[in-house]
Design an enzyme around this catalytic site. Structure first.
Site, PDB file in Angstrom:
ATOM      1  N   ARG A   1       0.871  -1.180   0.000  1.00 37.46           N
ATOM      2  CA  ARG A   1       0.000   0.000   0.000  1.00 37.46           C
ATOM      3  C   ARG A   1       0.904   1.225   0.000  1.00 37.46           C
ATOM      4  NH1 ARG A   1      -2.916   3.064   3.865  1.00 37.46           N
ATOM      5  NH2 ARG A   1      -4.926   3.709   3.037  1.00 37.46           N
TER       6      ARG A   1
ATOM      7  N   SER B   1     -12.425  -3.670  -0.446  1.00 32.84           N
ATOM      8  CA  SER B   1     -12.758  -3.250   0.924  1.00 32.84           C
ATOM      9  C   SER B   1     -14.242  -2.944   1.020  1.00 32.84           C
ATOM     10  CB  SER B   1     -11.987  -1.975   1.299  1.00 32.84           C
ATOM     11  OG  SER B   1     -10.624  -2.242   1.420  1.00 32.84           O
TER      12      SER B   1
ATOM     13  N   LYS C   1      -5.941   4.259  10.172  1.00 31.91           N
ATOM     14  CA  LYS C   1      -6.747   5.038   9.232  1.00 31.91           C
ATOM     15  C   LYS C   1      -7.764   5.838  10.042  1.00 31.91           C
ATOM     16  CE  LYS C   1      -7.673   3.199   5.110  1.00 31.91           C
ATOM     17  NZ  LYS C   1      -8.345   2.297   4.141  1.00 31.91           N
TER      18      LYS C   1
END
Lengths: 219, 219
Positions: free
Chosen positions: B45, B114, B143
């Site tokens: 990521r 997701s 996050k």
């Protein structure tokens, strides 16, 4: 929606978008005005949108460019180019190498590469780029992290170094467009001259006229 | 370098990278340690690298995951996934729609999506996702812009709603991993539990043990 076949790629007047410069109407209105004024190619450049929003914008813009039979090129993201059925992808020196993009896309896409030196031009040509963006030709307010301007002399050297189409970008306007064409560019690319104009159609008309006049004299 | 065939996808312990959390040695050292500790899948990521640097990192990481016969998944960028020969791509709700990625990649890539609601789970399943990332299960410091946590109950509802593998992410550690597995997840995904650990190998071993123990009891 099927991709409309672009028979001949005309690099003459290549608009690179920048939504942040759009002051006069919506972003898409400006592109539509520019197309009606004679833009021959559009590159969608989005540096802050997520992929989903980028793709929605690309699809919307492709409907517009299709109406004008003008190729849509996507900046950087090969996946977005493939997803929206664009005509091509434009790669900077910090993006995916051209040879890898070519391997993935085959001949389905036009691939352009930004170069600012002879070495980069030869490398991109060897990697089967379809055209080169010569950037920047003159200094420009749009991009601040760019290499030293190539200049007219540099453009002439690049013209002799490679056989593929050259599109010059950076500080070009209706007053100096003819010099660029005479130096051997196949086209000029602009951002702010059109995107920030209060009269984008007129700006496109004037640029296109300057290019066509210079081309007719060069022939 | 050819892509090594991954015969069976094991979602048990899925590491999502975050180079900003790497405090203990280099980013790749941490991933290597985690792989030796039992990580079964790695997602790269990268939200700030340009495509060129992202691709170089992906290729480098792929050499590492290949040595462990573990699939490498690329976050967001389908083009980078195709370019580096990764096993798959992971798409968020703001990324390219799964159906479009599937059309481009065919069955060459594992595609994960997701989701945080039943509706999103059903939509991604209909769009031929290979697995779902359930995010977030618990609240997490990694996050900050995420939806309301799904929780164990929500995870159980999602398990009943779709037949495809579920990987739970968000606030999972060795203490609660077993609950996640018992709720029906095929695996757990972690970021900081491993990336920010001072002992990433041990962290992976402990997580993997908790998962395997819970799985053996559930069977």
């Amino acid at each position: 929606m099927t991709a409309r076949r672009i028979n001949r790629v005309d690099y003459s007047l290549y608009l690179v978008t920048d939504r942040n410069l759009a002051r006069c109407g919506s972003f898409e209105d400006i592109v539509a005005e520019a197309l009606s004024g004679g833009v021959t190619m559009v590159q969608l450049r989005e540096k802050s949108l997520g992929a989903g929003a980028f793709l929605r914008e690309a699809r919307s813009l492709k409907e517009l460019t299709d109406r004008f039979c003008v190729p849509l090129i996507i900046n950087d993201r090969l996946d977005i180019a493939l997803a929206c059925g664009a005509s091509g992808v434009h790669l900077g020196q910090d993006d995916m190498p051209c040879a890898i993009a070519r391997r993935i896309a085959g001949r389905k896409l036009i691939i352009g590469v930004s170069v600012s030196t002879i070495e980069e031009a030869l490398e991109a040509t060897a990697q089967e780029a379809d055209y080169l963006g010569i950037s920047p030709v003159f200094s420009t307010p749009t991009k601040t992290d760019t290499p030293v301007p190539v200049g007219i002399q540099g453009l002439m050297h690049l013209r002799r170094a490679t056989h593929i189409p050259l599109v010059a970008i950076g500080g070009i306007n209706a007053a100096n467009a003819a010099d660029i064409v005479r130096a051997g560019a196949d086209g000029i690319a602009v951002v702010s001259s059109i995107m920030a104009s209060s009269a984008p159609r007129l700006a496109a008309v004037e640029l296109r006229s300057a290019i066509e006049e210079a081309k007719s004299i060069s022939r």
